[in-house]
Motif scaffolding. Structure first.
Motif, PDB file in Angstrom:
ATOM      1  N   ARG A  49      16.316  43.444  80.772  1.00  0.00           N
ATOM      2  CA  ARG A  49      16.787  43.971  79.498  1.00  0.00           C
ATOM      3  C   ARG A  49      17.272  45.602  79.711  1.00  0.00           C
ATOM      4  O   ARG A  49      18.120  46.083  79.139  1.00  0.00           O
ATOM      5  N   TRP A  50      16.378  46.361  80.725  1.00  0.00           N
ATOM      6  CA  TRP A  50      16.548  47.530  81.257  1.00  0.00           C
ATOM      7  C   TRP A  50      17.976  47.687  81.523  1.00  0.00           C
ATOM      8  O   TRP A  50      18.900  48.528  81.226  1.00  0.00           O
ATOM      9  N   ARG A  51      18.434  46.657  82.563  1.00  0.00           N
ATOM     10  CA  ARG A  51      19.951  46.610  83.074  1.00  0.00           C
ATOM     11  C   ARG A  51      21.092  46.543  81.905  1.00  0.00           C
ATOM     12  O   ARG A  51      22.086  46.963  82.491  1.00  0.00           O
ATOM     13  N   LEU A  52      20.553  46.040  80.905  1.00  0.00           N
ATOM     14  CA  LEU A  52      21.676  45.858  79.608  1.00  0.00           C
ATOM     15  C   LEU A  52      21.656  47.179  79.005  1.00  0.00           C
ATOM     16  O   LEU A  52      22.851  47.433  78.201  1.00  0.00           O
ATOM     17  N   ASP A  55      22.363  53.666  78.871  1.00  0.00           N
ATOM     18  CA  ASP A  55      21.937  54.890  79.556  1.00  0.00           C
ATOM     19  C   ASP A  55      21.215  54.504  81.018  1.00  0.00           C
ATOM     20  O   ASP A  55      21.521  55.302  81.875  1.00  0.00           O
ATOM     21  N   PHE A  56      20.751  53.276  80.982  1.00  0.00           N
ATOM     22  CA  PHE A  56      20.113  52.907  82.344  1.00  0.00           C
ATOM     23  C   PHE A  56      21.251  52.655  83.185  1.00  0.00           C
ATOM     24  O   PHE A  56      21.617  53.051  84.468  1.00  0.00           O
ATOM     25  N   ASP A  57      22.447  51.825  82.658  1.00  0.00           N
ATOM     26  CA  ASP A  57      23.638  51.480  83.475  1.00  0.00           C
ATOM     27  C   ASP A  57      24.117  52.720  84.049  1.00  0.00           C
ATOM     28  O   ASP A  57      24.644  52.636  85.273  1.00  0.00           O
ATOM     29  N   LYS A  58      24.448  53.763  83.111  1.00  0.00           N
ATOM     30  CA  LYS A  58      25.193  54.943  83.613  1.00  0.00           C
ATOM     31  C   LYS A  58      24.329  55.663  84.684  1.00  0.00           C
ATOM     32  O   LYS A  58      25.067  56.043  85.616  1.00  0.00           O
ATOM     33  N   ALA A  59      23.038  55.820  84.528  1.00  0.00           N
ATOM     34  CA  ALA A  59      22.236  56.424  85.636  1.00  0.00           C
ATOM     35  C   ALA A  59      22.274  55.719  86.872  1.00  0.00           C
ATOM     36  O   ALA A  59      22.254  56.371  88.032  1.00  0.00           O
ATOM     37  N   TRP A  60      22.220  54.123  86.678  1.00  0.00           N
ATOM     38  CA  TRP A  60      22.051  53.385  87.791  1.00  0.00           C
ATOM     39  C   TRP A  60      23.692  53.744  88.741  1.00  0.00           C
ATOM     40  O   TRP A  60      23.744  53.831  90.178  1.00  0.00           O
TER      41      TRP A  60
END
Length: 99
Positions: A49-52, A55-60
């Motif tokens: 869920r975090w990977r979706l 903001d998480f994806d952008k930081a990743w």
């Protein structure tokens, strides 16, 4: 405010567990997702869920770009360091390819 209006719920900002997951996702070689989730203290489904999250994806993606650029710079520096004839001869002698 009308009765039919829904309030948008604000998502909490990324915390230390998110950044730990991002760090582990950008390591080479990447550990499996079960190990990453365990290290972060969350369930594997939570990690999915975090990977979706945008903001998480952008930081990743940003950290991945930074690490790739750093690996490229290191590799480029190593090639430059051994591009001198003396260094190449030294390497060839050390590997006993030249007498």
């Amino acid at each position: 405010m009308g009765a039919n209006k829904k309030r948008k719920r604000r998502r909490a900002t990324l915390d230390d567990r998110h950044y730990l997951a991002i760090e582990l996702l950008t390591t080479v070689p990447t550990p499996n997702l079960d190990d990453i989730a365990r290290a972060c203290g969350v369930d594997r489904r939570t990690l999915y869920r975090w990977r979706l999250r945008k903001d998480f994806d952008k930081a990743w993606r940003e950290l991945g770009r930074q690490k790739a650029a750093a690996r490229f710079r290191r590799a480029k520096r190593k090639v430059y360091e051994i591009s001198r004839v003396e260094d190449i001869e030294l390497i060839l002698r050390a590997t006993k390819l030249v007498g």
